[in-house]
Design an enzyme around this catalytic site. Structure first.
Site, mmCIF file in Angstrom:
data_model
loop_
_atom_site.group_PDB
_atom_site.id
_atom_site.type_symbol
_atom_site.label_atom_id
_atom_site.label_comp_id
_atom_site.label_asym_id
_atom_site.label_seq_id
_atom_site.Cartn_x
_atom_site.Cartn_y
_atom_site.Cartn_z
ATOM 1 N N TYR A 89 -4.750 -20.864 13.855
ATOM 2 C CA TYR A 89 -3.524 -20.483 13.143
ATOM 3 C C TYR A 89 -2.861 -19.371 14.022
ATOM 4 C CZ TYR A 89 -0.461 -19.028 9.036
ATOM 5 O OH TYR A 89 0.310 -18.796 8.137
ATOM 6 N N TYR A 132 -8.324 -19.475 0.037
ATOM 7 C CA TYR A 132 -8.182 -18.587 1.155
ATOM 8 C C TYR A 132 -7.554 -17.239 0.586
ATOM 9 C CZ TYR A 132 -7.597 -15.930 5.404
ATOM 10 O OH TYR A 132 -7.490 -15.050 6.332
ATOM 11 N N HIS A 133 -6.237 -17.566 0.254
ATOM 12 C CA HIS A 133 -5.369 -16.193 0.120
ATOM 13 C C HIS A 133 -6.100 -15.541 -1.263
ATOM 14 C CE1 HIS A 133 -3.503 -19.635 1.632
ATOM 15 N NE2 HIS A 133 -2.964 -18.669 2.772
ATOM 16 N N LYS A 165 7.557 -1.994 -1.571
ATOM 17 C CA LYS A 165 7.346 -2.978 -0.700
ATOM 18 C C LYS A 165 8.938 -3.425 -0.174
ATOM 19 C CE LYS A 165 4.466 -5.173 0.470
ATOM 20 N NZ LYS A 165 3.406 -4.809 1.640
ATOM 21 N N ASP A 206 7.827 -9.053 3.430
ATOM 22 C CA ASP A 206 6.428 -8.809 3.484
ATOM 23 C C ASP A 206 5.768 -8.919 1.871
ATOM 24 O OD1 ASP A 206 3.945 -7.891 3.677
ATOM 25 O OD2 ASP A 206 4.748 -5.966 4.224
ATOM 26 N N HIS A 238 2.560 -9.085 1.202
ATOM 27 C CA HIS A 238 1.204 -8.322 1.028
ATOM 28 C C HIS A 238 1.223 -7.458 0.071
ATOM 29 C CE1 HIS A 238 0.843 -10.042 5.113
ATOM 30 N NE2 HIS A 238 -0.248 -10.114 4.996
HETATM 31 C C1 B12 Z 1 -5.050 -10.014 2.987
HETATM 32 C C2 B12 Z 1 -4.026 -10.417 3.903
HETATM 33 C C3 B12 Z 1 -3.209 -11.448 3.657
HETATM 34 C C4 B12 Z 1 -3.034 -12.065 2.336
HETATM 35 C C5 B12 Z 1 -2.332 -11.033 1.176
HETATM 36 C C6 B12 Z 1 -2.957 -11.137 -0.189
HETATM 37 C C7 B12 Z 1 -1.936 -10.250 -0.865
HETATM 38 N N1 B12 Z 1 -1.422 -10.530 -2.155
HETATM 39 O O1 B12 Z 1 -1.942 -9.227 -0.583
HETATM 40 C C8 B12 Z 1 -2.670 -13.514 2.458
HETATM 41 C C9 B12 Z 1 -3.769 -14.500 2.924
HETATM 42 C C10 B12 Z 1 -1.903 -14.075 1.525
HETATM 43 C C11 B12 Z 1 -1.944 -13.138 3.686
HETATM 44 C C12 B12 Z 1 -0.885 -13.928 4.155
HETATM 45 C C13 B12 Z 1 -0.169 -13.442 5.267
HETATM 46 N N2 B12 Z 1 -0.459 -12.860 5.973
HETATM 47 CO CO1 B12 Z 1 -1.691 -11.328 6.127
HETATM 48 N N3 B12 Z 1 -3.140 -10.292 6.295
HETATM 49 C C14 B12 Z 1 -4.244 -9.863 5.231
HETATM 50 C C15 B12 Z 1 -5.040 -8.969 5.905
HETATM 51 C C16 B12 Z 1 -6.369 -9.730 6.287
HETATM 52 C C17 B12 Z 1 -5.605 -7.711 4.980
HETATM 53 C C18 B12 Z 1 -4.825 -6.948 4.115
HETATM 54 C C19 B12 Z 1 -5.278 -6.278 3.052
HETATM 55 O O2 B12 Z 1 -4.719 -6.699 1.941
HETATM 56 N N4 B12 Z 1 -6.036 -5.417 3.279
HETATM 57 C C20 B12 Z 1 -6.825 -4.791 2.039
HETATM 58 C C21 B12 Z 1 -5.755 -3.783 1.546
HETATM 59 C C22 B12 Z 1 -6.468 -3.117 0.506
HETATM 60 O O3 B12 Z 1 -5.641 -2.665 2.765
HETATM 61 P P1 B12 Z 1 -3.904 -2.218 3.111
HETATM 62 O O4 B12 Z 1 -2.968 -3.141 2.648
HETATM 63 O O5 B12 Z 1 -4.488 -2.012 4.651
HETATM 64 O O6 B12 Z 1 -4.185 -0.931 2.242
HETATM 65 C C23 B12 Z 1 -5.012 0.057 2.619
HETATM 66 C C24 B12 Z 1 -4.374 1.498 3.716
HETATM 67 O O7 B12 Z 1 -3.587 0.701 4.568
HETATM 68 C C25 B12 Z 1 -3.630 2.218 2.844
HETATM 69 N N5 B12 Z 1 -2.213 1.892 2.386
HETATM 70 C C26 B12 Z 1 -1.718 0.575 2.334
HETATM 71 N N6 B12 Z 1 -0.480 1.075 1.748
HETATM 72 C C27 B12 Z 1 -0.395 2.223 1.275
HETATM 73 C C28 B12 Z 1 0.422 2.902 0.617
HETATM 74 C C29 B12 Z 1 0.493 4.383 0.507
HETATM 75 C C30 B12 Z 1 1.289 5.016 -0.386
HETATM 76 C C31 B12 Z 1 -0.765 4.892 0.617
HETATM 77 C C32 B12 Z 1 -1.116 6.063 0.430
HETATM 78 C C33 B12 Z 1 -1.744 4.193 1.423
HETATM 79 C C34 B12 Z 1 -1.464 2.804 1.673
HETATM 80 O O8 B12 Z 1 -4.481 2.469 1.669
HETATM 81 C C35 B12 Z 1 -4.997 0.957 1.434
HETATM 82 C C36 B12 Z 1 -6.497 1.412 0.930
HETATM 83 O O9 B12 Z 1 -7.457 1.916 1.984
HETATM 84 C C37 B12 Z 1 -4.330 -8.334 7.143
HETATM 85 C C38 B12 Z 1 -5.196 -7.975 8.294
HETATM 86 C C39 B12 Z 1 -5.863 -6.651 8.012
HETATM 87 N N7 B12 Z 1 -7.168 -6.931 8.053
HETATM 88 O O10 B12 Z 1 -5.208 -5.867 7.656
HETATM 89 C C40 B12 Z 1 -3.391 -9.711 7.320
HETATM 90 C C41 B12 Z 1 -1.921 -9.326 8.089
HETATM 91 C C42 B12 Z 1 -1.461 -8.072 7.411
HETATM 92 N N8 B12 Z 1 -1.400 -10.504 7.657
HETATM 93 C C43 B12 Z 1 -0.462 -11.000 8.383
HETATM 94 C C44 B12 Z 1 0.260 -12.129 8.429
HETATM 95 C C45 B12 Z 1 1.015 -12.587 9.832
HETATM 96 C C46 B12 Z 1 0.396 -12.814 7.532
HETATM 97 C C47 B12 Z 1 1.349 -13.964 7.047
HETATM 98 C C48 B12 Z 1 2.665 -13.598 7.298
HETATM 99 C C49 B12 Z 1 1.102 -15.195 7.829
HETATM 100 C C50 B12 Z 1 2.021 -16.230 7.960
HETATM 101 N N9 B12 Z 1 2.714 -16.342 8.999
HETATM 102 O O11 B12 Z 1 2.152 -17.083 7.113
HETATM 103 C C51 B12 Z 1 1.294 -14.433 5.805
HETATM 104 C C52 B12 Z 1 2.411 -14.146 4.872
HETATM 105 C C53 B12 Z 1 2.156 -13.127 3.523
HETATM 106 C C54 B12 Z 1 3.335 -12.596 2.988
HETATM 107 N N10 B12 Z 1 3.662 -13.166 1.697
HETATM 108 O O12 B12 Z 1 3.874 -11.705 3.320
HETATM 109 C C55 B12 Z 1 -0.554 -9.977 9.808
HETATM 110 C C56 B12 Z 1 0.781 -9.275 9.889
HETATM 111 C C57 B12 Z 1 1.183 -9.095 11.359
HETATM 112 C C58 B12 Z 1 1.550 -8.188 11.685
HETATM 113 N N11 B12 Z 1 1.773 -6.946 11.064
HETATM 114 O O13 B12 Z 1 1.990 -7.842 13.008
HETATM 115 C C59 B12 Z 1 -2.071 -9.566 9.658
HETATM 116 C C60 B12 Z 1 -1.818 -7.868 10.006
HETATM 117 C C61 B12 Z 1 -3.120 -10.124 10.249
HETATM 118 C C62 B12 Z 1 -2.782 -10.475 11.770
HETATM 119 N N12 B12 Z 1 -3.267 -9.359 12.538
HETATM 120 O O14 B12 Z 1 -2.165 -11.439 11.949
HETATM 121 N N13 B12 Z 1 -2.166 -12.092 4.409
#
Ligand code: B12
Ligand SMILES: Nc1nc2c(ncn2[C@@H]2O[C@H](COP(=O)(O)OP(=O)(O)O)[C@@H](O)[C@H]2O)c(=O)[nH]1
Ligand SMILES: [Mg+2]
Lengths: 706, 399
Positions: free
Chosen positions: A79, A233-234, A588, A592, A594
């Site tokens: 992808y 997946y999602h 948000k 985006d 996510h």
């Molecule tokens: C889960 C995920 C998805 C899910 C989202 C489900 C959902 N409803 O959220 C699905 C599969 C749908 C998805 C889709 C897409 N995704 Co995505 N996704 C991810 C993934 C694998 C994990 C994100 C996540 O949810 N982690 C778990 C949560 C709990 O962690 P978190 O958000 O990071 O939050 C933690 C901290 O960051 C922090 N935090 C976050 N926010 C805040 C706010 C505050 C106030 C505080 C204090 C802390 C805090 O605390 C949290 C707890 O530890 C990341 C890669 C990665 N491993 O991070 C890619 C990623 C974010 N996705 C990416 C992409 C490109 C997409 C798509 C755009 C792909 C596409 N072209 O179609 C799509 C579109 C989604 C959309 N509508 O925006 C890219 C973004 C690229 C970039 N930044 O340059 C990433 C980085 C993957 C990659 N390397 O390619 N995705």
């Protein structure tokens, strides 16, 4: 020897080894609520409720084809997509030279949401998280030099599915490939968008009609094209456990069958072209069992619609290793994780596979990380001999037993959905989303209290910082190029003609014309993705998600190891000083979608004692600032994962300043490359919290900050 | 209360007062300044003359730390009021925070701020209640937007339940008021109830005044329909809307019966899609049941409407009724009479809340009170006597 005696002997021996501990203590309750025993035996095989059968024949538990990988290994389908069509085209060609067998296009969020690159709401989104496609011209560039009659192309598109698929078909024809020769898959799975992926555009009803339009059209005109990729997946990525992923996906599939039948299609006309998409996480055996259970259950489900062709019963699937299992910390570990997950997908019998890059939690893959991801599959396929035997896990006491448990557990969830009247209804009521968010909150609570290990994150943390090169996209540059290309297109085309096509789209939308059919012609006549979407939007309207939240799950799951007491203590000090609890607005911004992290932060922080305001998806920085000011939040917590932070956060800070509200603190979280931290701090951001953040520790830091 | 404050409040001159007690005005000034202490006979006279408002403690005990605001504070707040009038959202938001704060200093600032606000007679205060999920926020979104189109400025105060156990809350109403929340003629403020529904409601009526000062002329107050907050909110609004789901029976609705009896407008929401028929049946049921409900407003009876907040159906009819309701009651004067009565009620409500607060957070923790209760437990003391002594201590409380 008599089996009973044999097992008795084992039990005695095991008890001796365990000394004072009980065998029962070694039962493992999985997040799905399945009790896993330490030992499985022939006896367990007697108790299974599913049929094992043979590959290539119903109920297809062992695989949709008789020969599986012995004849042809799975398709390596990575992808990818970023920046402009030209750049992505180069990347695809490079991959194809190096073992990639099928393309899979990742579109940027502007395209996903049906906005052209010049729309004011997408300044931070163009080309960032995928490739920007505004019109057939971009499509032509994207597939330049890639013969579409020979290359299968998968497209992850759901919201703007009509204009994008239409542009693809039209582009194929301009390239000389008639539509009936096109092979590949369009995701076209709108139900899970409302649940977890968030790139919907129209309300559920017209959205379902669009799905049916596409199934109808492709079943008649594009016999080699998969009309839909029903995606679990999602869901798993948003937090669902494997049983939820399976159940809700199959329930979605049922719903699509119903709406195609309502169209007057015959089940055998379209069912063989329905495909599936699973996430494969770290629970190795559970994933294999899930894939086998899925095939068994789907054949039973489709059977009820009385197909004549057995192919209608066969579940074919694409898999992707889990992105959420990949971490920012100690990122090379991710290569190992991906390998294990890829093995599970292969053992589970996938038809095609994407393996993630180790820099997943940092940014889009670089050339280097993409190469390793690709090679992971090549090594499994060509160096291990795994492909020589079909469904090697079959008959395993454990795997078959697990397969049955999954069948039973997911059936319960499917029944629950049936009871409320199907998935559309259930989604409207918010049931599946709520369940998934509960699982996500539980998971985080277990990780935060070290009950689940993530190497390098909550255990065995690295002592030295690793430098990792990451891909960074100059989004401003990409946007400028897209906008000027759009301008050129708009100047060179026949305006009247375009108007008349947009009018036709409106008419089709308000009657029962096939929208795909008319949009293919419209794209050939240079109508843009945004224009076609607007035309439909003028009839259907744009959908807003009403955000529901859960509470209590995080607090009930987390183990108090003293941090909770610290937080309570800090909070009461805060209240005595400020006269209210700390109030945080979680926002948000941009396109985006996510929202897993944002929802989690909101529910966990409120469980911990914060007053949390949660903003809607897709806010502009100005809207976020207004809300923070009105609610008099102490702090705005920006959750940003799609690389919009460098554009959106400055705008937010400016907007606060313009309203004399710079007293409101700003913190950021999500996928933010460490190299960008200084940029954000310079703007006045107080703190950045990256992936893997422990929520309780973050809470303490934030209270102190205020 | 201090004698000085008493004389100021009742506008009695030192000379007149000293005459009545039979002392020289010089002696009176000395008592007031604390230079000398009045003797027993004088104290008794003062106590009687002031209806008990000024007693011996007011002379003998040093006063509690002053809640008087500094001049700087006052200037700040005056500036704030001007800004609010100019429509600066930031100041309005800050004012509401002061009103809602649990700090004494903030409350004093809020009191000063409120004293600078005008009474607004032109606004319309609308209470909206119904069980969670019935569609209150969505209704306000649709209805509010149509009012803005008519030229109104719309404010919303949404009272959200705080989780009792942790005290924190998630406030998500704005996600259901997408258009309204970004409109410049709208202001939405969700407030956590902090598990103290009555208490928030008190603050709500003060927040309403701040909003009115900022020029918002239609003010919605959204509550959860569980019973406690609603009666209080009822007493601070001009018209009370109850939203119901299309399904028969109050029990099914999960809404308290008393609440429906307070309704000026009953709205059966979600009258769309496959709920349309059920909604119509529900409407008929309520129309019939209504005959049995005694009318609380003397000049207009409640009405029942069908509505779909998502599809904008029934909104105009509801608005027309509200306009009629308002006109009839303004013309007859009952609109203003009700507001005056509400003020009186507010006094008693505040007193009640403050006593309750004092009992819960102060009195119960006093050593003397704890001892008395111990004695009762050990049967050394009877309940009546104990209550009497504790109650007396409230009356005499000065700190
Ligand atoms: C889960 C995920 C998805 C899910 C989202 C489900 C959902 N409803 O959220 C699905 C599969 C749908 C998805 C889709 C897409 N995704 Co995505 N996704 C991810 C993934 C694998 C994990 C994100 C996540 O949810 N982690 C778990 C949560 C709990 O962690 P978190 O958000 O990071 O939050 C933690 C901290 O960051 C922090 N935090 C976050 N926010 C805040 C706010 C505050 C106030 C505080 C204090 C802390 C805090 O605390 C949290 C707890 O530890 C990341 C890669 C990665 N491993 O991070 C890619 C990623 C974010 N996705 C990416 C992409 C490109 C997409 C798509 C755009 C792909 C596409 N072209 O179609 C799509 C579109 C989604 C959309 N509508 O925006 C890219 C973004 C690229 C970039 N930044 O340059 C990433 C980085 C993957 C990659 N390397 O390619 N995705
Ligand atoms: N079908 C339909 N759904 C509605 C209507 N009004 C609200 N809803 C939905 O009901 C849910 C709860 O609405 P919300 O306004 O948050 O309810 P509140 O808790 O009473 O404020 C949301 O999903 C709304 O979209 C309506 O008139 N018709
Ligand atoms: Mg609400």
């Amino acid at each position: 020897m008599d089996r009973k005696k044999l097992y008795k002997g084992w039990e005695e021996q095991a008890s001796r080894e365990l000394r004072d501990k009980n065998l029962e203590d070694h039962f493992w309750e999985t997040p799905e609520g399945i009790k896993v025993k330490p030992l499985y035996t022939e006896d367990d095989l007697q108790k299974i409720s599913h049929e094992i059968g043979v590959p290539g024949l119903p109920p297809y538990t062992r695989g949709p084809r008789a020969t599986m990988y012995t004849n042809r290994p799975w398709t390596i389908r990575q992808y990818a997509g970023f920046s402009t069509a030209e750049e992505s085209n180069k990347f695809y060609k490079e991959g194809l030279k190096n073992g990639v067998m099928g393309l899979s296009v990742a579109f940027d969020l502007a395209t996903h949401r049906g906005y052209d690159s010049d729309h004011p709401r997408v300044v931070a989104d163009v080309g960032n998280a995928g490739v920007a496609i505004d019109s057939i011209e971009d499509m032509n560039l994207l597939f330049d030099g890639i013969p579409l009659d020979q290359m299968s192309v998968s497209m992850t598109m759901n919201g703007a599915v009509i204009p994008v698929l239409a542009s693809f078909i039209a582009s194929g024809e301009e390239q000389g490939c008639p539509r009936e020769k096109l092979t590949g898959t369009i995701q076209n799975d709108i139900l899970k968008e409302f649940m977890v992926r968030n790139t919907f555009i129209f309300p559920p009803k017209p959205s379902m009609r669009i799905v049916a339009d596409i199934i109808e059209y492709t079943s008649k005109k594009m016999p080699k094209f998969n009309s839909i990729s029903i995606s679990g997946y999602h869901m798993q990525e948003a937090g669902a456990n494997q049983v939820q992923e399976l159940a809700y996906t199959l329930a979605d599939g049922k719903e699509y069958i119903k709406s195609a039948l309502e169209r007057g299609l015959n089940i055998d006309e379209f069912a063989p072209r329905l495909s599936f998409f699973w996430s494969i996480g770290m629970n190795f055996f559970m994933e294999i069992a899930k894939m086998r259970a899925a095939r068994y259950m789907w054949s039973k489900i489709v059977k009820e619609f009385k197909p004549k062709n057995d192919r209608s019963l066969a579940l074919r699937t694409h898999c992707q290793t889990s992105g959420v299992s990949l971490m920012e910390q100690d990122a090379y570990n991710n290569i190992v994780r991906t390998t294990i997950e890829a093995m599970a997908a292969v053992m589970g019998g996938t038809q095609s596979l994407h393996t993630n890059s180790f820099d997943e939690a940092l940014a889009l893959p670089t050339k280097f990380s993409a190469r390793i991801a690709r090679n992971t599959q090549l090594i499994i396929s060509e160096e291990t001999g795994i492909c020589n035997v079909i469904d090697p896990m079959a008959g395993s006491f454990y795997v078959e037993s697990l397969t049955s448990s999954i069948v039973e557990e997911s059936q319960k969830l499917i029944n629950e959905i049936d009871e409320v009247g199907g998935m559309v209804k259930a989604i409207e009521m918010g049931i599946p989303k709520m369940r998934i968010e509960e699982s996500s909150a539980k998971r985080q609570a277990r990780v935060d209290s070290n009950e689940e290990t993530i190497v390098g994150v909550n255990k065995y943390k690295p002592t030295e910082k690793q430098e990792i090169n990451i891909l960074s996209i100059d989004n401003e540059e990409v946007r400028k190029r897209q906008v000027s290309r759009l301008q050129k297109l708009k100047n060179s085309r026949d305006k009247k003609n375009v108007e008349s096509f947009l009018e036709k789209i409106k008419n089709a939308a308000s009657s029962d014309g096939n929208l795909l059919e008319i949009c293919i012609e419209a794209s050939k006549n240079r109508c843009t993705v945004g224009e076609m979407t607007s035309a439909m939007e003028s009839v259907f309207g744009r959908h807003n998600l009403s955000t529901k939240t859960i509470s209590g799950v995080y607090k009930n799951t987390v183990k108090n190891d003293g941090k909770i007491d610290i937080i309570d203590n800090e909070l009461s000090k805060f209240v005595n000083k400020k006269g209210r609890r700390p109030r945080m607005l979680v926002v948000k911004m941009g396109q985006d979608g996510h929202d897993r992290g944002a929802k989690l932060i909101a529910t966990a922080f409120s469980d911990l004692g914060f007053d949390v305001d949660i903003g809607p998806l897709f806010q502009t920085p100005e809207e976020a600032a207004k809300q923070a000011i009105e609610n008099d939040a102490h702090v705005i917590g920006v959750s940003t994962l799609a690389a919009g932070h460098k554009t959106l956060v400055p705008l937010l800070m400016e907007s606060l300043k313009n309203n004399e509200a710079s007293y409101i603190k700003v913190i950021c979280g999500g996928v933010i490359p460490p190299d960008d931290y200084p940029f954000l701090y310079d703007l006045g951001v107080s703190k950045v919290f990256g992936p893997g953040t422990n929520i309780q520790e973050a809470a303490i830091e934030i209270i102190n900050l205020l | 209360m201090k004698l000085k404050s008493y004389l100021k409040l009742f506008q009695i001159s030192n000379i007149n007062f000293s005459k009545e007690i039979g002392i020289s005005s010089v002696s009176l000034s000395r008592y007031i300044s604390g230079e000398r202490l009045p003797e027993k006979r004088i104290l008794n006279k003062i106590f009687k003359l002031t209806d008990g408002l000024v007693d011996a403690n007011d002379f003998f005990l040093s006063s509690s730390p002053s809640q008087d605001l500094s001049e700087i504070d006052k200037e700040e707040i005056k500036k704030m009021v001007l800004n609010i009038r100019e429509g600066k959202l930031k100041d309005l938001a800050k004012a509401i925070t002061l009103v809602e704060s649990s700090l004494k200093l903030h409350n004093a600032q809020a009191d000063f701020l409120l004293s600078k606000l005008k009474q607004n007679k032109n606004s319309l205060r609308v209470g909206i209640t119904g069980v969670p999920g019935v569609g209150k926020s969505t209704f306000i979104e649709t209805f509010g937007m149509s009012l803005i189109d008519l030229g109104f400025k719309v404010a919303v105060l949404a009272i959200d339940p705080s989780s009792k156990r942790t005290g924190g809350s998630i406030l998500g109403d704005k996600t259901r008021m997408m258009k309204l929340s970004v409109n410049k003629n709208a202001f939405i403020r969700p407030s956590p109830s902090q598990g103290n529904l009555g208490g928030v409601a008190k603050k709500t009526s003060e927040s309403i005044r701040c909003l009115e000062e900022a020029g918002f002329n239609i003010i919605f107050i959204e509550t959860m329909g569980v019973g406690q907050a609603e009666t209080t909110v009822y007493d601070m609004v001009d018209i009370f809307l109850v939203l119901l789901l299309p399904s028969g029976g109050d029990e099914l609705q999960g809404i308290k019966k008393g609440i429906i009896e307070m309704a000026d407008v009953i709205i059966i929401n979600k009258a769309d899609g496959n709920l349309k028929n059920t909604a119509e049946i529900t409407m008929l049921e309520y129309k019939n049941a209504q005959n049995m409900i005694s009318n609380i407003r003397e000049d207009i009876s409640p009405e029942v409407f069908l509505c779909s907040s998502t599809e904008s159906i029934g909104i105009t009819k509801i608005w027309n009724f509200i306009k009629k309701f308002e006109k009839i009651r303004r013309d007859s004067g009952s609109f203003y009479k009700t507001r005056i009565q509400q003020q009186t009620k507010a006094i008693w409500r505040n007193i009640f809340l403050q006593s309750q607060d004092y009992i819960e957070n102060n009195l119960k923790y006093k050593d003397s009170v704890k001892k008395i209760i111990k004695d009762v437990e050990k049967n050394n003391f009877d309940v009546n006597n104990a209550s009497k002594i504790i109650f007396d201590s409230i009356l005499k409380r000065n700190t």
